[in-house]
Design an enzyme around this catalytic site. Structure first.
Site, PDB file in Angstrom:
ATOM      1  N   ASP A  46       0.870  -1.116  -0.108  1.00 25.90           N
ATOM      2  CA  ASP A  46       0.109   0.001  -0.105  1.00 25.90           C
ATOM      3  C   ASP A  46       1.029   1.182  -0.078  1.00 25.90           C
ATOM      4  OD1 ASP A  46      -2.250   1.532   0.093  1.00 25.90           O
ATOM      5  OD2 ASP A  46      -2.638   1.337   2.200  1.00 25.90           O
ATOM      6  N   ASN A  54       1.664   3.498  -2.893  1.00 29.53           N
ATOM      7  CA  ASN A  54       2.326   3.861  -4.256  1.00 29.53           C
ATOM      8  C   ASN A  54       1.852   5.351  -4.494  1.00 29.53           C
ATOM      9  OD1 ASN A  54       3.291   1.341  -4.209  1.00 29.53           O
ATOM     10  ND2 ASN A  54       2.162   0.724  -5.913  1.00 29.53           N
ATOM     11  N   ASN A  71      -9.938  -2.203  -7.062  1.00 29.66           N
ATOM     12  CA  ASN A  71      -9.053  -1.340  -7.729  1.00 29.66           C
ATOM     13  C   ASN A  71      -9.718  -0.920  -8.996  1.00 29.66           C
ATOM     14  OD1 ASN A  71      -5.688  -2.825  -6.654  1.00 29.66           O
ATOM     15  ND2 ASN A  71      -7.179  -0.984  -6.005  1.00 29.66           N
ATOM     16  N   TRP A  72     -10.596  -1.536  -9.587  1.00 31.76           N
ATOM     17  CA  TRP A  72     -11.173  -1.148 -10.835  1.00 31.76           C
ATOM     18  C   TRP A  72     -11.847   0.241 -10.964  1.00 31.76           C
ATOM     19  CZ3 TRP A  72     -10.068  -3.499 -15.087  1.00 31.76           C
ATOM     20  CH2 TRP A  72      -9.718  -4.833 -15.318  1.00 31.76           C
ATOM     21  N   ARG A 104     -10.738   2.709  -9.629  1.00 25.57           N
ATOM     22  CA  ARG A 104      -9.851   3.992 -10.101  1.00 25.57           C
ATOM     23  C   ARG A 104      -9.874   4.237 -11.280  1.00 25.57           C
ATOM     24  NH1 ARG A 104      -4.494   2.752  -6.686  1.00 25.57           N
ATOM     25  NH2 ARG A 104      -5.423   1.953  -4.591  1.00 25.57           N
TER      26      ARG A 104
END
Ligand code: FPP
Length: 261
Positions: A39, A41, A87-88, A90
């Protein structure tokens, strides 16, 4: 350990902090399986006024470092949470760049995996992985399938609840099991991680105290180690520190300590 073993030469500098940590590790009690929630980045990049994708690029370098460090130390299983079902949500551009980075990682890293006899295995909902990346994943999985010095599990398009629901569906559709024949051991054979021991140690970077839908079933008894540092700053030193701290803990699995019996 007097002189440093060969496998640590060029990897741990004599007199360094890493060497001190290395000497504190009891190699007969290493965790068999380490899982990592990578976690931070985005925050790493923002702190430097860089676009988020630069954080992910730096993050993929940290992935290489973590894989190498685990391999040298003799960790048998390493699971990396690389892309969650969530995460999709984003921005499409960031999602596309993340898949692109994974694609590049697979294109470049296959030789290293083969050289070090490391097996790559994907866990998650493969159907939803972009076809180009999926093709690469399956190519590298196939190339490395017989290796056993270490297994790197890449959690991609992964969700812990989805994994559990999919296991239930498989049991209903594919097995002839009666309810009384289903126990924890049987159930775990229907998870993506069938045949792989549960993580002993769960590492999370960037200070967040959450599990984020990662390996929900498998982390039942995992020790959790959290660093405030962002994932791109994760180094072999963090890993060594996590191992030292892990070995100081007493794992009880719900029982009471041996010494109190
Ligand atoms: C978390 O940072 C990280 C991710 C969502 C993906 C992890 C991906 C990599 C490390 C790069 C490629 C992976 C491989 C295996 C080569 P974040 O974006 O959630 O950070 P933030 O919470 O600060 O926004």
């Amino acid at each position: 350990m007097g002189f440093m073993e060969d496998r640590f030469k060029d990897f741990i500098l004599p007199g360094s902090e890493e060497e001190k940590l290395l000497h504190q590790i009891d190699f007969s009690r290493l965790p068999v399986h380490i899982a990592i929630i990578m976690d931070g980045n985005g925050r790493w990049a923002e702190k430097r006024n860089l676009p988020r994708i630069e954080g992910h690029k730096a993050g993929s370098k940290a992935v290489r470092e973590a894989v190498e460090a685990c391999a040298r130390l003799g960790i048998k299983y390493l699971t990396l949470y690389a892309f969650s079902k969530e995460n999709w949500r984003r921005p499409a551009s960031e999602v596309a760049m993340l898949w692109e980075l994974l694609y590049d990682y697979l294109r470049k890293e296959d030789k290293e995996l083969i050289k070090n006899k490391i097996r790559l295995k994907v866990i998650g909902d493969r159907e939803g992985v972009p076809p180009k990346v999926r093709g690469e994943l399956e190519r590298v999985e196939e190339l490395t399938r017989d290796f056993d010095s270490m297994v790197v599990l890449l959690a991609l398009n992964y969700g812990g609840r989805t994994e559990i629901v999919e296991a239930v569906k498989k049991i209903i559709k594919e097995s002839k099991l009666k309810p009384e024949e289903i126990d924890e051991a049987v159930f775990s054979r229907y998870l993506y991680t069938a045949g792989i021991p549960d993580p002993d140690l769960l590492i999370r970077t960037s200070g967040e105290m959450r599990v984020s839908n990662f390996l929900l079933w498998q982390i039942a008894y995992a020790e959790i180690w959290i660093t405030p540092d962002f994932w791109p700053d994760f180094t072999r030193r963090h890993l060594l520190q996590a191992l030292v701290d892990y070995q100081k803990r007493q794992r009880r699995f719900g029982a009471i300590p041996q010494s109190s019996l």
